[in-house]
Design a protein around this motif. Structure first.
Motif, PDB file in Angstrom:
ATOM      1  N   PHE A 206       0.880  -1.161   0.000  1.00 28.36           N
ATOM      2  CA  PHE A 206       0.000   0.000   0.000  1.00 28.36           C
ATOM      3  C   PHE A 206       0.918   1.212   0.000  1.00 28.36           C
ATOM      4  CE2 PHE A 206      -2.518   3.148   2.606  1.00 28.36           C
ATOM      5  CZ  PHE A 206      -3.328   3.537   1.555  1.00 28.36           C
ATOM      6  N   ALA A 207       0.899   1.966  -1.092  1.00 21.47           N
ATOM      7  CA  ALA A 207       1.872   3.037  -1.286  1.00 21.47           C
ATOM      8  C   ALA A 207       1.183   4.320  -1.733  1.00 21.47           C
ATOM      9  CB  ALA A 207       2.929   2.614  -2.305  1.00 21.47           C
ATOM     10  N   PHE A 208       1.897   5.444  -1.565  1.00 25.16           N
ATOM     11  CA  PHE A 208       1.370   6.727  -2.008  1.00 25.16           C
ATOM     12  C   PHE A 208       2.528   7.651  -2.355  1.00 25.16           C
ATOM     13  CE2 PHE A 208       2.195   7.380   2.465  1.00 25.16           C
ATOM     14  CZ  PHE A 208       2.623   8.705   2.562  1.00 25.16           C
ATOM     15  N   ARG A 209       2.190   8.697  -3.088  1.00 24.47           N
ATOM     16  CA  ARG A 209       3.167   9.740  -3.366  1.00 24.47           C
ATOM     17  C   ARG A 209       2.452  11.076  -3.445  1.00 24.47           C
ATOM     18  NH1 ARG A 209       4.854   9.627  -9.840  1.00 24.47           N
ATOM     19  NH2 ARG A 209       3.194  11.043 -10.481  1.00 24.47           N
ATOM     20  N   ASN A 210       3.198  12.134  -3.162  1.00 25.20           N
ATOM     21  CA  ASN A 210       2.695  13.489  -3.300  1.00 25.20           C
ATOM     22  C   ASN A 210       2.732  13.886  -4.774  1.00 25.20           C
ATOM     23  OD1 ASN A 210       2.740  16.522  -3.293  1.00 25.20           O
ATOM     24  ND2 ASN A 210       2.632  16.188  -1.082  1.00 25.20           N
ATOM     25  N   HIS A 211       1.738  14.648  -5.221  1.00 21.47           N
ATOM     26  CA  HIS A 211       1.714  15.064  -6.625  1.00 21.47           C
ATOM     27  C   HIS A 211       2.919  15.933  -6.996  1.00 21.47           C
ATOM     28  CE1 HIS A 211      -2.112  13.288  -7.349  1.00 21.47           C
ATOM     29  NE2 HIS A 211      -2.793  14.108  -6.579  1.00 21.47           N
ATOM     30  N   ARG A 212       3.553  16.517  -6.003  1.00 25.13           N
ATOM     31  CA  ARG A 212       4.653  17.444  -6.287  1.00 25.13           C
ATOM     32  C   ARG A 212       5.979  16.744  -6.546  1.00 25.13           C
ATOM     33  NH1 ARG A 212       2.177  20.031  -1.865  1.00 25.13           N
ATOM     34  NH2 ARG A 212       3.856  19.286  -0.512  1.00 25.13           N
ATOM     35  N   ASP A 213       6.070  15.454  -6.214  1.00 26.71           N
ATOM     36  CA  ASP A 213       7.327  14.741  -6.462  1.00 26.71           C
ATOM     37  C   ASP A 213       7.028  13.316  -6.918  1.00 26.71           C
ATOM     38  OD1 ASP A 213       7.160  12.886  -4.166  1.00 26.71           O
ATOM     39  OD2 ASP A 213       7.462  14.687  -2.957  1.00 26.71           O
ATOM     40  N   ASN A 214       8.073  12.589  -7.257  1.00 26.53           N
ATOM     41  CA  ASN A 214       7.912  11.233  -7.790  1.00 26.53           C
ATOM     42  C   ASN A 214       8.341  10.160  -6.795  1.00 26.53           C
ATOM     43  OD1 ASN A 214       6.966  12.054 -10.357  1.00 26.53           O
ATOM     44  ND2 ASN A 214       9.064  12.548 -10.980  1.00 26.53           N
ATOM     45  N   LYS A 215       8.530  10.536  -5.533  1.00 30.07           N
ATOM     46  CA  LYS A 215       8.989   9.574  -4.542  1.00 30.07           C
ATOM     47  C   LYS A 215       7.809   8.832  -3.930  1.00 30.07           C
ATOM     48  CE  LYS A 215      11.840   9.116  -0.396  1.00 30.07           C
ATOM     49  NZ  LYS A 215      12.640   9.844   0.628  1.00 30.07           N
ATOM     50  N   TRP A 216       7.859   7.497  -3.994  1.00 28.99           N
ATOM     51  CA  TRP A 216       6.794   6.672  -3.452  1.00 28.99           C
ATOM     52  C   TRP A 216       7.109   6.280  -2.014  1.00 28.99           C
ATOM     53  CZ3 TRP A 216       2.185   5.647  -5.745  1.00 28.99           C
ATOM     54  CH2 TRP A 216       2.090   5.956  -7.110  1.00 28.99           C
ATOM     55  N   HIS A 217       6.076   6.238  -1.177  1.00 32.35           N
ATOM     56  CA  HIS A 217       6.205   5.848   0.222  1.00 32.35           C
ATOM     57  C   HIS A 217       5.267   4.673   0.484  1.00 32.35           C
ATOM     58  CE1 HIS A 217       8.173   9.797   0.910  1.00 32.35           C
ATOM     59  NE2 HIS A 217       7.232  10.236   0.096  1.00 32.35           N
ATOM     60  N   SER A 218       5.751   3.663   1.201  1.00 33.87           N
ATOM     61  CA  SER A 218       4.936   2.484   1.513  1.00 33.87           C
ATOM     62  C   SER A 218       4.707   2.399   3.014  1.00 33.87           C
ATOM     63  CB  SER A 218       5.630   1.207   1.030  1.00 33.87           C
ATOM     64  OG  SER A 218       5.740   1.194  -0.378  1.00 33.87           O
ATOM     65  N   LEU A 219       3.502   1.992   3.386  1.00 31.38           N
ATOM     66  CA  LEU A 219       3.200   1.727   4.784  1.00 31.38           C
ATOM     67  C   LEU A 219       3.608   0.294   5.104  1.00 31.38           C
ATOM     68  CD1 LEU A 219       1.402   4.263   4.142  1.00 31.38           C
ATOM     69  CD2 LEU A 219      -0.142   3.430   5.919  1.00 31.38           C
ATOM     70  N   THR A 220       4.276   0.109   6.214  1.00 31.96           N
ATOM     71  CA  THR A 220       4.755  -1.211   6.578  1.00 31.96           C
ATOM     72  C   THR A 220       3.658  -2.006   7.286  1.00 31.96           C
ATOM     73  OG1 THR A 220       5.623  -0.414   8.694  1.00 31.96           O
ATOM     74  CG2 THR A 220       7.120  -0.409   6.802  1.00 31.96           C
ATOM     75  N   CYS A 221       3.793  -3.331   7.197  1.00 27.05           N
ATOM     76  CA  CYS A 221       2.780  -4.229   7.749  1.00 27.05           C
ATOM     77  C   CYS A 221       3.496  -5.429   8.372  1.00 27.05           C
ATOM     78  CB  CYS A 221       1.830  -4.672   6.637  1.00 27.05           C
ATOM     79  SG  CYS A 221       0.507  -5.755   7.160  1.00 27.05           S
ATOM     80  N   GLU A 222       3.088  -5.808   9.590  1.00 28.36           N
ATOM     81  CA  GLU A 222       3.736  -6.936  10.254  1.00 28.36           C
ATOM     82  C   GLU A 222       3.468  -8.247   9.525  1.00 28.36           C
ATOM     83  OE1 GLU A 222       2.645  -7.131  14.325  1.00 28.36           O
ATOM     84  OE2 GLU A 222       3.555  -5.197  14.838  1.00 28.36           O
ATOM     85  N   ILE A 223       2.321  -8.352   8.901  1.00 24.84           N
ATOM     86  CA  ILE A 223       1.949  -9.575   8.198  1.00 24.84           C
ATOM     87  C   ILE A 223       2.280  -9.415   6.717  1.00 24.84           C
ATOM     88  CG2 ILE A 223       0.042 -11.114   7.594  1.00 24.84           C
ATOM     89  CD1 ILE A 223      -1.368 -10.098  10.135  1.00 24.84           C
ATOM     90  N   GLU A 224       2.954 -10.373   6.132  1.00 21.55           N
ATOM     91  CA  GLU A 224       3.260 -10.329   4.707  1.00 21.55           C
ATOM     92  C   GLU A 224       2.025 -10.788   3.925  1.00 21.55           C
ATOM     93  OE1 GLU A 224       6.753 -12.786   4.248  1.00 21.55           O
ATOM     94  OE2 GLU A 224       8.046 -11.010   4.255  1.00 21.55           O
ATOM     95  N   GLU A 225       1.369  -9.851   3.291  1.00 25.89           N
ATOM     96  CA  GLU A 225       0.162 -10.154   2.531  1.00 25.89           C
ATOM     97  C   GLU A 225       0.515 -10.425   1.077  1.00 25.89           C
ATOM     98  OE1 GLU A 225      -2.577 -10.687   3.849  1.00 25.89           O
ATOM     99  OE2 GLU A 225      -2.831  -9.463   5.648  1.00 25.89           O
ATOM    100  N   ARG A 226      -0.224 -11.362   0.480  1.00 26.54           N
ATOM    101  CA  ARG A 226      -0.021 -11.621  -0.943  1.00 26.54           C
ATOM    102  C   ARG A 226      -0.429 -10.412  -1.782  1.00 26.54           C
ATOM    103  NH1 ARG A 226      -1.957 -16.841   0.833  1.00 26.54           N
ATOM    104  NH2 ARG A 226      -0.448 -18.483   0.316  1.00 26.54           N
ATOM    105  N   ALA A 227      -1.538  -9.809  -1.406  1.00 25.32           N
ATOM    106  CA  ALA A 227      -2.029  -8.649  -2.159  1.00 25.32           C
ATOM    107  C   ALA A 227      -2.929  -7.810  -1.273  1.00 25.32           C
ATOM    108  CB  ALA A 227      -2.806  -9.095  -3.402  1.00 25.32           C
ATOM    109  N   PHE A 228      -2.908  -6.518  -1.500  1.00 24.89           N
ATOM    110  CA  PHE A 228      -3.932  -5.632  -0.971  1.00 24.89           C
ATOM    111  C   PHE A 228      -4.895  -5.338  -2.116  1.00 24.89           C
ATOM    112  CE2 PHE A 228      -0.411  -4.816   1.967  1.00 24.89           C
ATOM    113  CZ  PHE A 228      -1.065  -5.030   3.173  1.00 24.89           C
TER     114      PHE A 228
END
Length: 304
Positions: A206-228
């Motif tokens: 699950f990731a997001f970025r600000n419209h002003r830049d191209n850097k993506w940020h991901s929220l970490t999760c204790e459980i490794e999920e196959r897919a969100f």
């Protein structure tokens, strides 16, 4: 657990594949093999009898529209209750439908967009990836002003996220991803959000970025999920749901942006295809059961 929280488990033998909030404390739910139900005050009412599963329900203008298996399309007028159902000329499952109050409606079939300018009465086809020698299959859509964001199924050469500007018909890549699908997209005035995954691996993000830049940020999760899979933004809260694990359960998470983490708050049997919010309530559409979660979930942490 802080505070008091009333939880009501609403089960349906065939599970659900889509849900949308239509008014405070009311939801429309697609029940597998049965049709579209209204759920309000803990009561079910059948609205449209339907064998095909619908995988997204969306409020567009005065209508609730939906798409699903075998190219199925439904359109329900909220005020009159009149509804229409038909098929697009495809055998594929359609995942997303988007639109605006001006009559624009867009869905997808394979590598193509299906576009209406009159609330789904007439349609035209746009071959979105016609300039590519190898074309990816569309998996997700989100409309933001004049821009259509398009996520793809897993595709080594051209998979990921694209942006299609409707007035200019310009298509540009936003994010290349050859290992996962882009299962859902959300865009607001500040951020671009997406969920990804691959059911054969544990690479869900699950990731997001600000419209002003191209850097993506991901929220970490204790459980490794196959897919969100689905996500919903409700006020200051973000909820994300996962695919099912090896035990047959999926999870709903609350996104904590201050800690950049995903906190699990509930489980549900089967894939959690979709989550909808209404006032302080959440409704989870799971492949084998539904759950109506009354009051906010942000303080709860429950795991199977």
């Amino acid at each position: 657990m802080s505070g008091q929280r009333k939880r009501i488990l609403v089960m349906h033998a065939n599970g659900a594949t889509a849900v949308v909030s239509t008014s405070p404390n009311e939801f429309l739910v697609s029940i597998k093999g049965e049709g579209i139900y209204s759920f309000k005050h803990n009561r079910w009412k059948l609205i449209i009898s339907l064998q095909d599963s619908i995988y997204q329900l969306k409020k567009i203008g005065d209508y609730i529209m939906g798409v699903g298996d075998r190219g199925r399309f439904i359109r329900l007028h909220e005020r009159t209750g009149r509804w229409k159902t038909s098929f697009f000329p495809t055998s594929q499952r359609l995942w997303n439908i988007v639109g605006n109050d001006s009559g624009l409606v867009i869905t997808h079939a394979g590598t193509q967009l299906l576009v209406s300018s009159d609330f789904g009465i007439s349609w035209k086809v746009i071959s979105l990836f016609k300039e590519l020698s190898v074309r990816p299959i569309i998996r997700s859509l989100t409309l933001h002003d004049k821009d259509l964001y398009v996520g793809t199924q897993i595709h080594k050469q051209n998979g990921g996220l694209w942006k299609y500007t409707l007035p200019t018909q310009q298509l540009v890549p936003v994010l290349h991803d050859e290992e996962t699908m882009v299962s859902s997209i959300h865009v607001d005035n500040s951020f671009l959000w997406l969920t990804t995954g691959a059911c054969q691996t544990k690479k869900g993000t699950f990731a997001f970025r600000n419209h002003r830049d191209n850097k993506w940020h991901s929220l970490t999760c204790e459980i490794e999920e196959r897919a969100f899979l689905g996500m919903v933004h409700s006020g200051k809260h973000i909820y994300v749901c996962s695919s099912k694990d090896e035990y047959g359960y999926s999870r709903i998470y609350h996104g904590d942006l201050s800690q950049m983490t995903l906190e699990p708050v509930e489980t549900i049997k089967g894939h959690c295809y979709c989550v909808a919010a209404s006032a302080e309530d959440l409704f989870l559409a799971g492949g084998e059961e539904c759950k109506w979660m009354k009051n906010s979930l942000k303080d709860a942490k429950i795991l199977h």
